[in-house]
Motif scaffolding. Structure first.
Motif: not given
Length: 96
Positions: A10-18, A52-59
């Motif tokens: 994402g724009k926040d540089r967090k992993l948003r998808s696998w 958890k701090e570096n991704h957004t899809f909760n796994d």
């Protein structure tokens, strides 16, 4: 120029998808591994929090297993301690 990695952040540089492709999965877990420091031992709870701090899809459990299976994190047999494993020089894809 947009990298393969950017497709999964994402724009926040967090992993948003696998990613579906194995080669892209490796790029993603290598990127995720950059949040850990070599020479530091982590508890499972600390590993989970960093993930958890570096991704957004909760796994976080899935991602933790991927880091271990891809030999980016080492762990004790009982899972009580983790540490970052060095990347071989010819396998550093996270910058692509």
């Amino acid at each position: 120029m947009r990298s393969k990695l950017d497709n999964f952040l994402g724009k926040d540089r967090k992993l948003r998808s696998w990613p579906a492709k194995r080669s892209n999965q490796r790029i993603v877990v290598e990127y995720l591994s950059t949040n850990f420091t070599e020479g530091v031992e982590y508890t499972e709870a600390e590993i989970n929090e960093i993930i958890k701090e570096n991704h957004t899809f909760n796994d976080h459990c899935f991602l933790r297993r991927e880091l271990v299976e891809n030999r980016l994190l080492g762990r004790t047999g009982d899972g009580s301690r983790y540490w970052k494993l060095p990347l071989p020089a010819d396998e550093n894809h996270a910058e692509q």
